[in-house]
Design an enzyme around this catalytic site. Sequence first.
Site, PDB file in Angstrom:
ATOM      1  N   HIS A  77       1.023  -1.183  -0.193  1.00 59.93           N
ATOM      2  CA  HIS A  77       0.073  -0.002  -0.108  1.00 59.93           C
ATOM      3  C   HIS A  77       0.810   1.242   0.008  1.00 59.93           C
ATOM      4  O   HIS A  77       2.133   1.058   0.586  1.00 59.93           O
ATOM      5  CB  HIS A  77      -0.905  -0.112   1.264  1.00 59.93           C
ATOM      6  CG  HIS A  77      -2.120  -0.841   1.104  1.00 59.93           C
ATOM      7  ND1 HIS A  77      -3.480  -0.285   0.812  1.00 59.93           N
ATOM      8  CD2 HIS A  77      -2.230  -2.244   1.067  1.00 59.93           C
ATOM      9  CE1 HIS A  77      -4.012  -1.221   0.659  1.00 59.93           C
ATOM     10  NE2 HIS A  77      -3.715  -2.368   0.997  1.00 59.93           N
ATOM     11  N   PRO A  78       0.360   2.242  -0.721  1.00 56.56           N
ATOM     12  CA  PRO A  78       1.262   3.560  -0.696  1.00 56.56           C
ATOM     13  C   PRO A  78       0.900   4.236   0.559  1.00 56.56           C
ATOM     14  O   PRO A  78       0.086   4.126   1.279  1.00 56.56           O
ATOM     15  CB  PRO A  78       0.714   4.363  -2.204  1.00 56.56           C
ATOM     16  CG  PRO A  78      -0.685   3.754  -2.128  1.00 56.56           C
ATOM     17  CD  PRO A  78      -0.712   2.537  -1.486  1.00 56.56           C
ATOM     18  N   SER A  94      -6.043   3.772  -5.850  1.00 53.59           N
ATOM     19  CA  SER A  94      -5.479   4.333  -4.604  1.00 53.59           C
ATOM     20  C   SER A  94      -5.559   6.097  -5.145  1.00 53.59           C
ATOM     21  O   SER A  94      -5.805   6.714  -4.296  1.00 53.59           O
ATOM     22  CB  SER A  94      -4.191   3.735  -4.435  1.00 53.59           C
ATOM     23  OG  SER A  94      -3.753   4.689  -3.397  1.00 53.59           O
ATOM     24  N   ALA A  96      -7.624   7.577  -7.218  1.00 53.96           N
ATOM     25  CA  ALA A  96      -9.116   7.892  -6.995  1.00 53.96           C
ATOM     26  C   ALA A  96      -9.517   8.173  -5.611  1.00 53.96           C
ATOM     27  O   ALA A  96     -10.013   9.044  -5.256  1.00 53.96           O
ATOM     28  CB  ALA A  96      -9.974   7.096  -7.602  1.00 53.96           C
ATOM     29  N   GLU A  97      -9.142   7.166  -4.752  1.00 51.20           N
ATOM     30  CA  GLU A  97      -9.359   7.359  -3.294  1.00 51.20           C
ATOM     31  C   GLU A  97      -8.645   8.472  -2.431  1.00 51.20           C
ATOM     32  O   GLU A  97      -9.392   9.140  -1.609  1.00 51.20           O
ATOM     33  CB  GLU A  97      -9.152   6.026  -2.689  1.00 51.20           C
ATOM     34  CG  GLU A  97      -9.866   4.900  -3.148  1.00 51.20           C
ATOM     35  CD  GLU A  97      -9.085   3.579  -2.896  1.00 51.20           C
ATOM     36  OE1 GLU A  97     -10.231   2.558  -3.325  1.00 51.20           O
ATOM     37  OE2 GLU A  97      -8.318   3.258  -2.208  1.00 51.20           O
ATOM     38  N   GLN A  98      -7.697   8.459  -2.657  1.00 46.02           N
ATOM     39  CA  GLN A  98      -6.713   9.634  -2.045  1.00 46.02           C
ATOM     40  C   GLN A  98      -7.203  11.031  -2.598  1.00 46.02           C
ATOM     41  O   GLN A  98      -7.160  12.033  -1.976  1.00 46.02           O
ATOM     42  CB  GLN A  98      -5.358   9.534  -2.264  1.00 46.02           C
ATOM     43  CG  GLN A  98      -4.824   8.110  -1.774  1.00 46.02           C
ATOM     44  CD  GLN A  98      -3.160   8.375  -1.342  1.00 46.02           C
ATOM     45  OE1 GLN A  98      -2.512   9.368  -0.697  1.00 46.02           O
ATOM     46  NE2 GLN A  98      -2.368   7.150  -1.744  1.00 46.02           N
ATOM     47  N   ALA A 132      -9.559   2.558   5.185  1.00 40.16           N
ATOM     48  CA  ALA A 132     -10.402   2.751   3.989  1.00 40.16           C
ATOM     49  C   ALA A 132     -10.731   4.214   3.746  1.00 40.16           C
ATOM     50  O   ALA A 132     -11.690   4.483   4.566  1.00 40.16           O
ATOM     51  CB  ALA A 132     -11.542   1.800   4.248  1.00 40.16           C
ATOM     52  N   VAL A 133     -10.089   4.996   2.921  1.00 41.73           N
ATOM     53  CA  VAL A 133     -10.161   6.301   2.800  1.00 41.73           C
ATOM     54  C   VAL A 133     -11.637   6.769   2.271  1.00 41.73           C
ATOM     55  O   VAL A 133     -12.134   7.541   2.815  1.00 41.73           O
ATOM     56  CB  VAL A 133      -9.176   7.005   1.714  1.00 41.73           C
ATOM     57  CG1 VAL A 133      -9.480   8.498   1.724  1.00 41.73           C
ATOM     58  CG2 VAL A 133      -7.792   6.815   2.331  1.00 41.73           C
TER      59      VAL A 133
END
Length: 297
Positions: A77-78, A94, A96-98, A132-133
């Site tokens: 994971h980043p 990732s 899109a979520e961040q 889980a952003v």
Amino acid sequence: MMPGSERRGKLSLAAANALSSAAFRDHFSGVFESTPWVMDRIEAQRPFTSRAALLAAMERVLAQADDADKLALLRAHPVLGGAAARAGQVTAESAAEQAGHGLDRMGGGEEREFAALNEDYLERFGFPFIIAVKGQRDRAAILAALRGRIASDAEAERATALEEVVKIAGFRVEALIENDEGGAKPLSLSLHVLDTARGGPGTGLAFTFHRVQDGARSAPLAAGETNAEGRWSLGAAVPLVPGLYELCFAAGAYQNRFGAERFYEDISIRFRVSAEGGHYHIPLILSPFGYSTYRGG
């Protein structure tokens, strides 16, 4: 973005079950961050009867993995708000979520605090902070979780991180698979066990959670045991569908550990989930010769 991280469209479950092995693995390749072995093991378990069953299979595969594989998954994971995210060098999922909470474009004191805490967390636990952003209210909530979890026990934090990986998978699968069972809304489930004989929480009470169809229980959708406070929760990221469910508590084995008299070896509670979804809180008040339960708030 990383190679092979392009966004994929939604499929019906029937279409996903019908994909070739390679196409199935490719469609779901972004569910677990740069960790193809999970879907390699999932693909052989087809066909899946529901999106919930697919997610349950993913959770079982993770639970059965050895410690080295679990750690490698966490390390894939980043860093949230890190240099790779700002440079676009993370998976499409990732990114899109961040970006949804602006973690890739912070500045000033907020960026410095995230960076410092992320560095301390990575040094303490050996893997990046994972949450889980998509399920968080805003960046402030994410930062508060980071501040709180950095003080956790190492074993407990690894377990929490893996739980967050499962929640992330739930959100990502929702984006890849249509809900084939009537458009049900997600259900969140929590348990709280009180042990009247010991005068406190029912700690370490093992249970399994099943769907009931045609009078028969499914394979467990989840399994575990209550924590030190007698609690356990199934996050809203796991989309269950309307219908009948069953919790089965191993009451006899639990009471035997404390040398308590016991009458019930297993306690099964069946309850119905409505199409409206929502939160279901199920307390269990346990004594050597009886129990009570109800739907709480």
